[in-house]
Design a protein around this motif. Structure first.
Motif, PDB file in Angstrom:
ATOM      1  N   LEU A 123       0.836  -1.203   0.000  1.00 16.19           N
ATOM      2  CA  LEU A 123       0.000   0.000   0.000  1.00 16.19           C
ATOM      3  C   LEU A 123       0.871   1.254   0.000  1.00 16.19           C
ATOM      4  O   LEU A 123       0.444   2.305  -0.458  1.00 16.19           O
ATOM      5  N   ASN A 124       2.096   1.114   0.511  1.00 20.97           N
ATOM      6  CA  ASN A 124       3.045   2.235   0.564  1.00 20.97           C
ATOM      7  C   ASN A 124       4.403   1.779   0.019  1.00 20.97           C
ATOM      8  O   ASN A 124       5.367   1.693   0.770  1.00 20.97           O
ATOM      9  N   ALA A 139      -6.756  -6.978  -1.273  1.00 20.20           N
ATOM     10  CA  ALA A 139      -6.090  -8.040  -0.513  1.00 20.20           C
ATOM     11  C   ALA A 139      -5.226  -7.458   0.599  1.00 20.20           C
ATOM     12  O   ALA A 139      -5.237  -7.966   1.735  1.00 20.20           O
ATOM     13  N   LEU A 140      -4.480  -6.408   0.308  1.00 22.84           N
ATOM     14  CA  LEU A 140      -3.614  -5.796   1.320  1.00 22.84           C
ATOM     15  C   LEU A 140      -4.426  -5.215   2.482  1.00 22.84           C
ATOM     16  O   LEU A 140      -4.028  -5.328   3.645  1.00 22.84           O
ATOM     17  N   LYS A 141      -5.559  -4.627   2.179  1.00 23.64           N
ATOM     18  CA  LYS A 141      -6.435  -4.112   3.243  1.00 23.64           C
ATOM     19  C   LYS A 141      -7.005  -5.269   4.064  1.00 23.64           C
ATOM     20  O   LYS A 141      -7.155  -5.156   5.284  1.00 23.64           O
ATOM     21  N   PHE A 142      -7.309  -6.386   3.393  1.00 28.62           N
ATOM     22  CA  PHE A 142      -7.769  -7.589   4.106  1.00 28.62           C
ATOM     23  C   PHE A 142      -6.684  -8.075   5.067  1.00 28.62           C
ATOM     24  O   PHE A 142      -6.965  -8.370   6.223  1.00 28.62           O
ATOM     25  N   PHE A 143      -5.444  -8.154   4.580  1.00 22.48           N
ATOM     26  CA  PHE A 143      -4.332  -8.600   5.440  1.00 22.48           C
ATOM     27  C   PHE A 143      -4.104  -7.644   6.604  1.00 22.48           C
ATOM     28  O   PHE A 143      -3.769  -8.066   7.705  1.00 22.48           O
ATOM     29  N   ASP A 144      -4.293  -6.357   6.346  1.00 22.94           N
ATOM     30  CA  ASP A 144      -4.101  -5.371   7.400  1.00 22.94           C
ATOM     31  C   ASP A 144      -5.093  -5.590   8.545  1.00 22.94           C
ATOM     32  O   ASP A 144      -4.752  -5.417   9.710  1.00 22.94           O
ATOM     33  N   ARG A 150      -2.812 -15.847   5.885  1.00 19.15           N
ATOM     34  CA  ARG A 150      -1.659 -15.907   4.975  1.00 19.15           C
ATOM     35  C   ARG A 150      -2.040 -15.632   3.532  1.00 19.15           C
ATOM     36  O   ARG A 150      -1.220 -15.184   2.739  1.00 19.15           O
ATOM     37  N   PHE A 151      -3.286 -15.958   3.153  1.00 23.84           N
ATOM     38  CA  PHE A 151      -3.676 -15.897   1.745  1.00 23.84           C
ATOM     39  C   PHE A 151      -5.002 -15.160   1.563  1.00 23.84           C
ATOM     40  O   PHE A 151      -5.856 -15.154   2.444  1.00 23.84           O
ATOM     41  N   TYR A 152      -5.131 -14.588   0.383  1.00 21.91           N
ATOM     42  CA  TYR A 152      -6.383 -13.970  -0.037  1.00 21.91           C
ATOM     43  C   TYR A 152      -6.553 -14.326  -1.502  1.00 21.91           C
ATOM     44  O   TYR A 152      -5.622 -14.168  -2.298  1.00 21.91           O
ATOM     45  N   SER A 153      -7.731 -14.826  -1.855  1.00 19.51           N
ATOM     46  CA  SER A 153      -7.952 -15.179  -3.258  1.00 19.51           C
ATOM     47  C   SER A 153      -9.366 -14.807  -3.669  1.00 19.51           C
ATOM     48  O   SER A 153     -10.257 -14.645  -2.837  1.00 19.51           O
ATOM     49  N   LYS A 154      -9.529 -14.692  -4.974  1.00 16.92           N
ATOM     50  CA  LYS A 154     -10.820 -14.293  -5.517  1.00 16.92           C
ATOM     51  C   LYS A 154     -10.932 -14.857  -6.930  1.00 16.92           C
ATOM     52  O   LYS A 154     -10.011 -14.728  -7.729  1.00 16.92           O
ATOM     53  N   PHE A 155     -12.055 -15.499  -7.215  1.00 16.50           N
ATOM     54  CA  PHE A 155     -12.339 -16.017  -8.547  1.00 16.50           C
ATOM     55  C   PHE A 155     -13.452 -15.146  -9.112  1.00 16.50           C
ATOM     56  O   PHE A 155     -14.544 -15.119  -8.587  1.00 16.50           O
ATOM     57  N   GLU A 156     -13.118 -14.412 -10.171  1.00 14.67           N
ATOM     58  CA  GLU A 156     -14.085 -13.460 -10.711  1.00 14.67           C
ATOM     59  C   GLU A 156     -13.896 -13.346 -12.219  1.00 14.67           C
ATOM     60  O   GLU A 156     -12.775 -13.195 -12.697  1.00 14.67           O
ATOM     61  N   ASP A 157     -14.999 -13.417 -12.949  1.00 12.22           N
ATOM     62  CA  ASP A 157     -14.967 -13.288 -14.410  1.00 12.22           C
ATOM     63  C   ASP A 157     -13.970 -14.261 -15.038  1.00 12.22           C
ATOM     64  O   ASP A 157     -13.160 -13.882 -15.889  1.00 12.22           O
ATOM     65  N   LEU A 166       3.166 -11.283   3.042  1.00 16.34           N
ATOM     66  CA  LEU A 166       4.581 -11.347   3.339  1.00 16.34           C
ATOM     67  C   LEU A 166       4.932 -10.153   4.208  1.00 16.34           C
ATOM     68  O   LEU A 166       4.885  -9.008   3.750  1.00 16.34           O
ATOM     69  N   LEU A 167       5.218 -10.430   5.469  1.00 15.79           N
ATOM     70  CA  LEU A 167       5.572  -9.351   6.387  1.00 15.79           C
ATOM     71  C   LEU A 167       7.072  -9.122   6.329  1.00 15.79           C
ATOM     72  O   LEU A 167       7.843 -10.060   6.349  1.00 15.79           O
ATOM     73  N   VAL A 168       7.464  -7.874   6.229  1.00 14.20           N
ATOM     74  CA  VAL A 168       8.886  -7.527   6.179  1.00 14.20           C
ATOM     75  C   VAL A 168       9.191  -6.509   7.264  1.00 14.20           C
ATOM     76  O   VAL A 168       8.339  -5.748   7.682  1.00 14.20           O
TER      77      VAL A 168
END
Length: 169
Positions: A123-124, A139-144, A150-157, A166-168
């Motif tokens: 995001l930054n 996805a990043l907002k979901f992880f926040d 660990r994972f975010y997925s979406k099946f669309e169209d 991945l935390l750093v």
């Protein structure tokens, strides 16, 4: 009486056809749902396996404090990395490849040579090339909000999107 029997037979035949058509349509709909669910499960398992391989490669690099490789025309020092190069005793330019830079290099190579698309994003981001697209931002907002995920997925169209957290430091 004969006409009545003939009409009943025709109505019965039409009713059988309608009932059969309903069962066939229900079966097709149910098969499609099962196929979609199975496809999503397979894609998720494959994507998470790719993610785990990338994380293990990154961990190997991290365990060695980064690695140095000889510079070439295609590989220049990472401008976003401090202490990004050094020179060997025989004055050859060695480029430091830290875990993030290695992951980026592997991603670029994989994106050229496979049907998978890899990207480091944030995001930054420090590097503007790593700016998140709309799915990645979601996805990043979901992880926040869900730090344990660990994972975010979406099946669309008919497109499967997957992101691993991945935390750093």
């Amino acid at each position: 009486m004969k006409n009545l029997t003939k009409n009943n037979t025709i109505l019965l035949f039409i009713l059988i056809i309608i009932i059969t058509a309903i069962f066939v349509l229900f079966g097709i709909s149910n098969f499609k749902k099962q196929y979609t669910t199975l496809s999503e499960e397979i894609l998720f398992k494959e994507a998470s396996a790719h993610y785990d391989n990338m994380i293990n490669t990154r961990l190997w690099n991290s365990n060695h404090g980064g690695v140095y490789v000889l510079a070439n025309k295609d590989l220049k020092p990472n401008p976003y990395l401090k202490d990004n190069h050094l020179y060997s005793k025989d004055d050859k330019l060695l480029i430091k490849i830290n875990p993030a830079w290695m992951t980026k290099q592997i991603s670029i190579l994989s994106n050229k040579n496979s049907n998978y698309f890899y990207k480091i994003t944030s995001l930054n981001p420090i590097n503007p090339d790593n700016k998140a697209d709309s799915f990645e931002e979601e996805a990043l907002k979901f992880f926040d909000k869900n730090k344990e995920q660990r994972f975010y997925s979406k099946f669309e169209d008919d497109k499967f999107n997957f992101m691993g957290s991945l935390l750093v430091n």
